[in-house]
Scaffold this motif. Structure first.
Motif, short mmCIF file in Angstrom:
data_model
loop_
_atom_site.label_atom_id
_atom_site.label_comp_id
_atom_site.label_asym_id
_atom_site.label_seq_id
_atom_site.Cartn_x
_atom_site.Cartn_y
_atom_site.Cartn_z
N GLU A 52 0.83 -1.20 0.00
CA GLU A 52 0.00 0.00 0.00
C GLU A 52 0.87 1.25 0.00
N GLY A 53 0.51 2.23 -0.84
CA GLY A 53 1.23 3.49 -0.87
C GLY A 53 2.57 3.43 -1.55
N THR A 54 2.75 2.49 -2.45
CA THR A 54 4.03 2.39 -3.14
C THR A 54 4.15 3.49 -4.18
N SER A 55 5.32 3.59 -4.75
CA SER A 55 5.57 4.64 -5.74
C SER A 55 4.72 4.47 -6.98
N GLU A 56 4.11 3.30 -7.19
CA GLU A 56 3.29 3.09 -8.38
C GLU A 56 2.06 3.98 -8.40
N SER A 57 1.59 4.46 -7.24
CA SER A 57 0.41 5.31 -7.20
C SER A 57 0.78 6.76 -6.90
N ARG A 58 2.06 7.09 -6.95
CA ARG A 58 2.52 8.45 -6.69
C ARG A 58 3.18 9.02 -7.93
N VAL A 59 2.97 10.31 -8.13
CA VAL A 59 3.49 10.99 -9.30
C VAL A 59 4.35 12.16 -8.83
N PHE A 60 5.49 12.33 -9.49
CA PHE A 60 6.37 13.46 -9.23
C PHE A 60 6.21 14.46 -10.36
N VAL A 61 6.03 15.73 -10.03
CA VAL A 61 5.83 16.77 -11.04
C VAL A 61 6.89 17.85 -10.83
N LYS A 62 7.65 18.13 -11.88
CA LYS A 62 8.73 19.11 -11.84
C LYS A 62 8.38 20.27 -12.76
N CYS A 63 8.95 21.44 -12.52
CA CYS A 63 8.77 22.65 -13.33
C CYS A 63 7.39 23.28 -13.14
N LEU A 64 6.89 23.26 -11.91
CA LEU A 64 5.62 23.93 -11.63
C LEU A 64 5.85 25.44 -11.56
N PRO A 65 4.81 26.24 -11.85
CA PRO A 65 4.97 27.68 -11.69
C PRO A 65 5.17 28.03 -10.21
N PRO A 66 5.94 29.07 -9.92
CA PRO A 66 6.21 29.43 -8.52
C PRO A 66 4.95 29.79 -7.73
N SER A 67 3.90 30.21 -8.42
CA SER A 67 2.66 30.60 -7.74
C SER A 67 1.77 29.41 -7.37
N MET A 68 2.18 28.19 -7.71
CA MET A 68 1.36 27.00 -7.48
C MET A 68 1.22 26.72 -5.98
N ASN A 69 -0.02 26.49 -5.55
CA ASN A 69 -0.25 26.06 -4.17
C ASN A 69 -0.89 24.68 -4.19
N GLU A 70 -1.05 24.07 -3.02
CA GLU A 70 -1.52 22.68 -2.96
C GLU A 70 -2.95 22.53 -3.47
N GLU A 71 -3.80 23.52 -3.24
CA GLU A 71 -5.19 23.44 -3.71
C GLU A 71 -5.26 23.43 -5.23
N ASN A 72 -4.54 24.35 -5.86
CA ASN A 72 -4.52 24.40 -7.33
C ASN A 72 -3.85 23.15 -7.91
N VAL A 90 8.89 24.20 -2.63
CA VAL A 90 9.57 25.30 -3.31
C VAL A 90 10.98 25.38 -2.75
N ARG A 91 11.97 25.26 -3.62
CA ARG A 91 13.37 25.42 -3.24
C ARG A 91 14.00 26.40 -4.21
N ARG A 92 14.46 27.50 -3.67
CA ARG A 92 15.01 28.58 -4.48
C ARG A 92 13.98 28.96 -5.54
N SER A 93 14.30 28.83 -6.80
CA SER A 93 13.33 29.18 -7.84
C SER A 93 12.67 27.94 -8.45
N ASN A 94 12.90 26.78 -7.86
CA ASN A 94 12.32 25.54 -8.39
C ASN A 94 11.10 25.13 -7.57
N THR A 95 10.02 24.83 -8.25
CA THR A 95 8.81 24.35 -7.59
C THR A 95 8.47 22.98 -8.16
N CYS A 96 8.26 22.03 -7.27
CA CYS A 96 7.88 20.68 -7.69
C CYS A 96 6.86 20.14 -6.70
N GLY A 97 6.31 18.98 -7.01
CA GLY A 97 5.32 18.41 -6.13
C GLY A 97 5.08 16.93 -6.36
N PHE A 98 4.37 16.35 -5.39
CA PHE A 98 3.98 14.95 -5.46
C PHE A 98 2.47 14.86 -5.37
#
Length: 144
Positions: A52-72, A90-98
């Motif tokens: 349960e909860g393995t990486s197969e059901s998780r997605v990594f997203v790179k190059c998000l806009p800096p204004s991106m929040n969790e709701e959007n 958000v790290r420096r000017s890089n925004t990514c998410g899972f």
């Protein structure tokens, strides 16, 4: 001549520390614990189904806009399946998410549809792939 031959302990045997005895018990030597099952690169116990909860059901997203929040961020992926949790970093000017989905099929559909897609406010197209999680990440509890 003949000193020590045939006397004392038998070669290769020691008192109560035999590897064969430990194998028969099925545990680690001296710990009293059962052996842990080995896992493959996808987090599955050898020959088993994904845990349960393995990486197969998780997605990594790179190059998000800096204004991106969790709701959007969450709303971008709800059309692909049930979203169990999101995390934006958000790290420096890089925004990514899972994004964590309830099924691996939803995660694969999101990767296929969102990879290389351009978002307003982003300098580069999104890079979307299945997550390769070394650490276990739990989504924050949903607000009730």
């Amino acid at each position: 001549k003949g000193k020590g031959k045939g006397k004392g302990k038998e070669k290769g045997k020691s008192a109560g520390n035999s590897r064969e005895e430990e194998r028969q018990k099925g545990g680690r030597r001296g710990s009293g614990e059962p052996r842990r099952r080995r896992r493959d690169s996808q987090g599955r116990a050898k020959g088993g189904a994904p845990t349960e909860g393995t990486s197969e059901s998780r997605v990594f997203v790179k190059c998000l806009p800096p204004s991106m929040n969790e709701e959007n961020f969450s709303s971008l992926f709800t059309s692909f399946g049930e979203v169990l949790g999101v995390k934006v970093m958000v790290r420096r000017s890089n925004t990514c998410g899972f994004v964590r989905f309830s099924t691996s099929l939803a995660a694969q559909a999101a990767v296929a549809a969102m990879d290389k897609k351009s978002l307003e406010g982003s300098r580069r197209p999104l890079e979307v792939k299945l997550a390769n999680m070394n650490k276990k990440w739990e989504a924050p509890a949903a607000a009730a």
